[in-house]
Design a protein around this motif. Structure first.
Motif, PDB file in Angstrom:
ATOM      1  N   THR A 161     -42.152 -98.668  44.199  1.00 46.71           N
ATOM      2  CA  THR A 161     -41.089 -98.895  43.386  1.00 46.71           C
ATOM      3  C   THR A 161     -41.651 -97.659  41.837  1.00 46.71           C
ATOM      4  O   THR A 161     -41.234 -98.292  41.044  1.00 46.71           O
ATOM      5  N   CYS A 162     -42.677 -97.070  42.598  1.00 47.98           N
ATOM      6  CA  CYS A 162     -43.023 -95.974  41.671  1.00 47.98           C
ATOM      7  C   CYS A 162     -41.498 -94.941  40.744  1.00 47.98           C
ATOM      8  O   CYS A 162     -40.984 -94.513  41.949  1.00 47.98           O
ATOM      9  N   VAL A 163     -41.895 -94.706  39.982  1.00 48.61           N
ATOM     10  CA  VAL A 163     -40.649 -93.209  39.496  1.00 48.61           C
ATOM     11  C   VAL A 163     -40.790 -91.974  40.142  1.00 48.61           C
ATOM     12  O   VAL A 163     -39.763 -91.392  40.884  1.00 48.61           O
ATOM     13  N   TYR A 164     -42.056 -91.532  40.629  1.00 52.95           N
ATOM     14  CA  TYR A 164     -42.173 -89.937  40.929  1.00 52.95           C
ATOM     15  C   TYR A 164     -43.234 -90.220  41.734  1.00 52.95           C
ATOM     16  O   TYR A 164     -43.848 -91.238  42.226  1.00 52.95           O
ATOM     17  N   ARG A 165     -42.864 -89.407  43.068  1.00 54.54           N
ATOM     18  CA  ARG A 165     -43.796 -89.097  43.940  1.00 54.54           C
ATOM     19  C   ARG A 165     -44.658 -88.129  43.758  1.00 54.54           C
ATOM     20  O   ARG A 165     -46.204 -88.960  44.371  1.00 54.54           O
ATOM     21  N   THR A 166     -45.067 -87.186  43.061  1.00 49.55           N
ATOM     22  CA  THR A 166     -46.306 -86.716  42.225  1.00 49.55           C
ATOM     23  C   THR A 166     -46.053 -87.007  41.277  1.00 49.55           C
ATOM     24  O   THR A 166     -45.811 -86.350  40.021  1.00 49.55           O
ATOM     25  N   ILE A 167     -47.511 -86.254  40.466  1.00 54.55           N
ATOM     26  CA  ILE A 167     -47.760 -85.330  39.229  1.00 54.55           C
ATOM     27  C   ILE A 167     -46.527 -84.448  38.765  1.00 54.55           C
ATOM     28  O   ILE A 167     -46.138 -84.186  37.727  1.00 54.55           O
ATOM     29  N   GLY A 168     -46.398 -83.882  39.525  1.00 50.87           N
ATOM     30  CA  GLY A 168     -45.773 -82.667  39.393  1.00 50.87           C
ATOM     31  C   GLY A 168     -43.970 -82.588  38.848  1.00 50.87           C
ATOM     32  O   GLY A 168     -44.018 -81.809  38.351  1.00 50.87           O
ATOM     33  N   GLU A 169     -43.951 -83.060  39.701  1.00 49.16           N
ATOM     34  CA  GLU A 169     -42.929 -84.156  40.062  1.00 49.16           C
ATOM     35  C   GLU A 169     -42.314 -84.580  38.290  1.00 49.16           C
ATOM     36  O   GLU A 169     -41.634 -84.119  37.077  1.00 49.16           O
ATOM     37  N   PHE A 170     -43.639 -85.672  37.989  1.00 52.27           N
ATOM     38  CA  PHE A 170     -43.047 -86.081  36.332  1.00 52.27           C
ATOM     39  C   PHE A 170     -43.169 -85.055  35.468  1.00 52.27           C
ATOM     40  O   PHE A 170     -42.683 -84.569  34.201  1.00 52.27           O
ATOM     41  N   TYR A 171     -44.705 -84.435  35.491  1.00 47.17           N
ATOM     42  CA  TYR A 171     -44.673 -83.648  34.409  1.00 47.17           C
ATOM     43  C   TYR A 171     -43.103 -82.492  34.595  1.00 47.17           C
ATOM     44  O   TYR A 171     -42.576 -81.898  33.641  1.00 47.17           O
ATOM     45  N   GLU A 172     -42.058 -81.530  36.164  1.00 48.97           N
ATOM     46  CA  GLU A 172     -41.461 -81.051  35.870  1.00 48.97           C
ATOM     47  C   GLU A 172     -40.665 -81.750  34.880  1.00 48.97           C
ATOM     48  O   GLU A 172     -39.019 -80.941  34.302  1.00 48.97           O
ATOM     49  N   ALA A 173     -39.948 -83.371  35.334  1.00 44.51           N
ATOM     50  CA  ALA A 173     -38.592 -83.453  34.472  1.00 44.51           C
ATOM     51  C   ALA A 173     -39.851 -83.803  32.372  1.00 44.51           C
ATOM     52  O   ALA A 173     -38.461 -83.647  31.932  1.00 44.51           O
TER      53      ALA A 173
END
Length: 391
Positions: A141-153
């Motif tokens: 149910t999360c928005v991103y798989r990795t912290i990297g995906e989040f910061y890239e967004a």
């Protein structure tokens, strides 16, 4: 599992919410690392303690950088929940924490220094949290798989004029670099799109959000800005924790994805207080032990509030007595919060030296539980009553 690309941040409101959650994401790792750090018995594991401490100070820097970007967009950093990508998310962690934003980091737990604890640190800081590729990480149910995906967004949104216009950025309520000390890197005062991108890139370069291709680069690679104040160059959080995990340093010619093969790093897991974390709602200690746990929670709450006060660009009203008279003075909040962290250490170490009545031979473990404003007075009174009854 799916190869679905994470949803991009398409509006200013979601970008501001993401930055609120970025401050909370950085905060969420600090108690995890501090619990291991404070569990180390005096005079032991000095290299390990230095490594963990260096990472904690940089997490503080990352919180400051995310807050500066948020302030520049006209939004005050806050402990209140936010709406992001249709989800109601809280930036302040509660442990054990299953992060609702990033699935790959798993459940964050408070535990003393141990091989399992170090393994979890490595997984947190690994670009893919230990997986071979992002698609192998269940999104749930999360928005991103990795912290990297989040910061890239976040980074991508900051480059997009359709998400944030040049006129949206202002030099507003910034924490200056002169107020941060103790770790590598520098605070970026954000005044425009370029400096906002620089602030987020600093977070990525130092640790969280490293792209997977960085594993093929030198383990001890650093940026010119990733230095301690004495000039000593640091390297990624992942590489530092990987050295503790393997008991060896990286050689200068090794890649981050290699197994460290350099000088030995001795980690003595027996020289650690056997603290056992029990969440606040599961407290069965009673007496002075319970009072000490509550007092720690209230002190941690004050520290978090001081950090957010600092991140809002405001100063703290400090009262003290000098020459027999009461004096009040406004002082920068961030250095006071850092000093508060050192005071919190003394409380944490005292807990970890206290046997748990509910679970011997374990000792008490700091809970790092943030207390909502409406509950603070009542909990303070309970702690006083427990002290009196146990006295």
């Amino acid at each position: 599992m799916s190869d679905r690309t994470p949803a991009p941040i398409t509006g200013l409101k979601d970008l501001k919410a993401a930055l609120q959650l970025a401050v909370g994401l950085e905060l969420s790792t600090i108690p995890v690392y501090l619990t291991a750090l404070y569990s180390i018995k005096d005079g032991h594991n000095t290299e390990t303690a230095q490594t963990i401490r260096s990472v904690v100070m940089e997490e503080m820097l990352h919180m400051t950088l995310a807050a500066n970007v948020l302030n520049a967009l006209g939004q005050t950093p806050s402990v209140e929940p936010v709406r992001f990508m249709g989800k109601h998310l809280h930036p302040i962690p509660s442990y054990p924490l299953t992060n609702p934003l990033v699935s790959g980091i798993g459940t964050l737990q408070l535990r003393p220094l141990s091989p399992d604890a170090i393994d979890s640190f490595v997984a947190i800081e690994h670009p893919l949290h230990g997986a071979a590729r992002a698609a192998e990480i269940p999104l749930g149910t999360c928005v991103y798989r990795t912290i990297g995906e989040f910061y890239e967004a976040v980074r991508t949104a900051l480059t997009d004029p359709a998400v944030c216009k040049d006129s949206d950025f202002r030099h507003l309520n910034q924490v200056p670099d002169t107020q941060y000390y103790g770790g590598a890197g520098h605070v970026v005062e954000v005044k425009d799109r370029k400096s906002a991108q620089q602030a987020i890139q600093t977070i990525i370069d130092e640790g969280e959000g490293l792209p997977p291709e960085k594993l093929e680069e030198a383990a001890k690679s650093v940026t010119d800005k990733d230095k301690l104040r004495n000039g000593w160059q640091m390297y990624s959080h992942y590489a530092r924790f990987r050295e503790l995990q393997n008991g060896r340093r990286f050689r200068t010619d090794q890649k981050a994805g290699d197994e460290p093969m350099g000088a030995m790093v001795l980690v003595d897991y027996s020289a650690v207080h056997p603290a056992l974390h029990v969440p606040r709602n599961g407290d069965t200690e009673g007496g002075t032990e319970s009072a000490a746990l509550i007092e720690f929670d209230l002190a941690y709450t004050r520290l978090v509030d001081d950090l957010y006060l600092a991140f809002s660009g405001r100063k703290k009203d400090v009262a003290y007595r000098i020459a027999g008279r009461q004096v009040e003075e406004l002082k920068p909040a961030l250095p006071l919060a850092v000093h508060g962290m050192y005071a919190l250490k003394n409380m944490a170490v005292a807990l970890m030296r206290t046997l748990s009545p509910a679970s011997p031979p374990h000792t008490l473990c700091p809970r790092f539980s943030y207390v909502e404003e409406g509950d603070r007075e009542k909990l303070g009174e309970i702690a006083k009553e427990l002290r009196q009854d146990g006295g």
